[in-house]
Design an enzyme around this catalytic site. Structure first.
Site, short mmCIF file in Angstrom:
data_model
loop_
_atom_site.label_atom_id
_atom_site.label_comp_id
_atom_site.label_asym_id
_atom_site.label_seq_id
_atom_site.Cartn_x
_atom_site.Cartn_y
_atom_site.Cartn_z
N HIS A 49 1.00 -0.81 0.09
CA HIS A 49 0.19 0.13 0.16
C HIS A 49 0.49 1.44 0.02
O HIS A 49 1.97 1.06 0.23
CB HIS A 49 -0.86 0.07 1.15
CG HIS A 49 -0.16 0.48 2.61
ND1 HIS A 49 0.64 -1.13 3.34
CD2 HIS A 49 0.03 1.13 3.31
CE1 HIS A 49 1.33 -0.66 4.17
NE2 HIS A 49 1.12 1.08 4.73
N ASP B 266 0.45 4.99 1.84
CA ASP B 266 -0.34 5.05 3.17
C ASP B 266 -0.83 6.41 2.58
O ASP B 266 -0.14 7.66 2.37
CB ASP B 266 0.53 5.76 3.95
CG ASP B 266 1.01 4.75 5.08
OD1 ASP B 266 0.48 3.74 4.69
OD2 ASP B 266 2.31 4.93 5.68
N HIS C 148 5.34 0.11 0.16
CA HIS C 148 5.42 -0.46 1.17
C HIS C 148 4.77 -1.71 2.14
O HIS C 148 3.29 -1.90 1.40
CB HIS C 148 6.00 0.22 1.81
CG HIS C 148 4.79 1.17 3.38
ND1 HIS C 148 3.92 2.35 2.85
CD2 HIS C 148 4.91 1.06 4.76
CE1 HIS C 148 3.31 2.71 3.42
NE2 HIS C 148 3.83 1.58 4.55
N ARG D 276 4.34 5.43 14.81
CA ARG D 276 4.67 5.80 13.21
C ARG D 276 4.12 7.35 13.25
O ARG D 276 2.94 7.83 14.51
CB ARG D 276 3.74 5.39 12.78
CG ARG D 276 3.84 5.14 10.62
CD ARG D 276 3.22 4.58 10.26
NE ARG D 276 1.76 5.69 10.03
CZ ARG D 276 1.12 4.75 8.79
NH1 ARG D 276 1.19 3.99 8.83
NH2 ARG D 276 -0.38 5.80 8.50
#
Ligand code: SIN
Length: 278
Positions: free
Chosen positions: A95, A97, A251, A266
């Site tokens: 995907h 983000d 990623h 994150r």
């Protein structure tokens, strides 16, 4: 210690050794490496959550993730956790983000706190290298096309039974209402390099094409982008900080460490609206 940048593969990614992300004087070299390599794994960082946030703010405004469980007392930091008894990992499908946002996030900065003894790497794909590997004929078809991206089918109510919803790692299904239309081929806002901007998780269909036609072309592109020639792999250790460019990469968290704990923090940085390649 002098700062060293060591490329990971021919396609993308670099390790940075000898940097301290808290040091303002290291920022320019880190930024240059980020623009050149799209993924940077900065080794040996001893960071507090405040240090992590301060580094993210050097890049831009912080995007507070709607769906990830936040770190206690730090709503701007998303927790990426897999416990020994959990089977699914956050982000284990390929995907990009926030591609479902009209102004998608620039980058994500992941800080490793606890890593499994083996496994738990993150893999990345260069969307520019994948684009450059296509024929001129297909490139001509793709330029000018747009695709829809959505959060609904990934974070919405239909996913209520998924393990990560049940155990609270992912929430706010009622806020999964983002749909965005982006060019399929973009000009990177920092490097100017052209690259594909579709991904298997959030892209739903090509604007103006039937579901069947969209699935055929997107399916081909996903198979093409998945070639090892366009990829790199980051091995983590506690203290590694990896930052990736969401306008230039896919990623995937490799979920091969059942029975062990992996904990990451994150922080995501806001981006700009995407422009089509000329
Ligand atoms: C993510 O998709 O943000 C998580 C990646 C990882 O945990 O390796």
């Amino acid at each position: 210690m002098t700062l060293a940048v060591k490329p990971l593969t021919g396609a993308l990614g670099a390790e940075i050794i000898g940097a301290d992300i808290r040091r303002e004087g290291d920022f320019q070299a880190i930024r240059d490496a980020f623009i050149q390599f799209s993924v940077i794994a900065i080794r040996g960082q001893d960071l507090s959550p405040e240090d992590h946030l301060a580094f993210a703010r050097r890049w831009g405004e912080i995007n507070v993730n709607r769906f990830f469980k936040p770190v206690p007392d730090h709503p701007e930091i998303a927790m990426v956790l897999k416990e020994p008894d959990q089977k699914t990992a956050i982000g284990e499908s390929w995907h990009t983000d926030h591609s479902y946002d009209r102004v998608p996030a620039m980058g994500s900065i992941l800080h490793a706190l606890e890593t499994p003894a083996t496994g738990g790497d993150t893999m990345f794909v260069s969307m520019a290298a994948a684009w450059e590997g296509l024929s001129d004929g297909l490139k001509a078809v793709l330029k000018g096309l747009k695709a829809w991206h959505s959060s609904r089918h990934v974070f919405g109510a239909t996913m209520a039974g998924a393990e990560s919803r049940q155990d609270g790692r992912i929430g706010n299904a009622d806020r999964a209402e983002q749909d965005a239309l982006h060019p399929i081929v973009i000009r990177h806002p920092l490097s100017g390099r052209e690259g594909l901007y579709v991904n298997p998780q959030f892209t739903t269909d090509i604007d103006g094409w039937s579901a069947e036609e969209s699935a055929a072309l997107l399916g081909y592109l996903y198979q093409h982008c998945g070639k090892p020639e366009y990829a790199c792999r980051v091995r983590w250790a506690p203290g590694t900080v990896t930052m990736w460019d969401n306008r230039a990469t896919w990623h995937k968290a490799v979920n091969d460490y059942h029975g062990q704990r992996r904990l990451m923090h994150r922080v995501t940085v806001e981006g700009v609206a995407l422009e089509a390649a000329a």
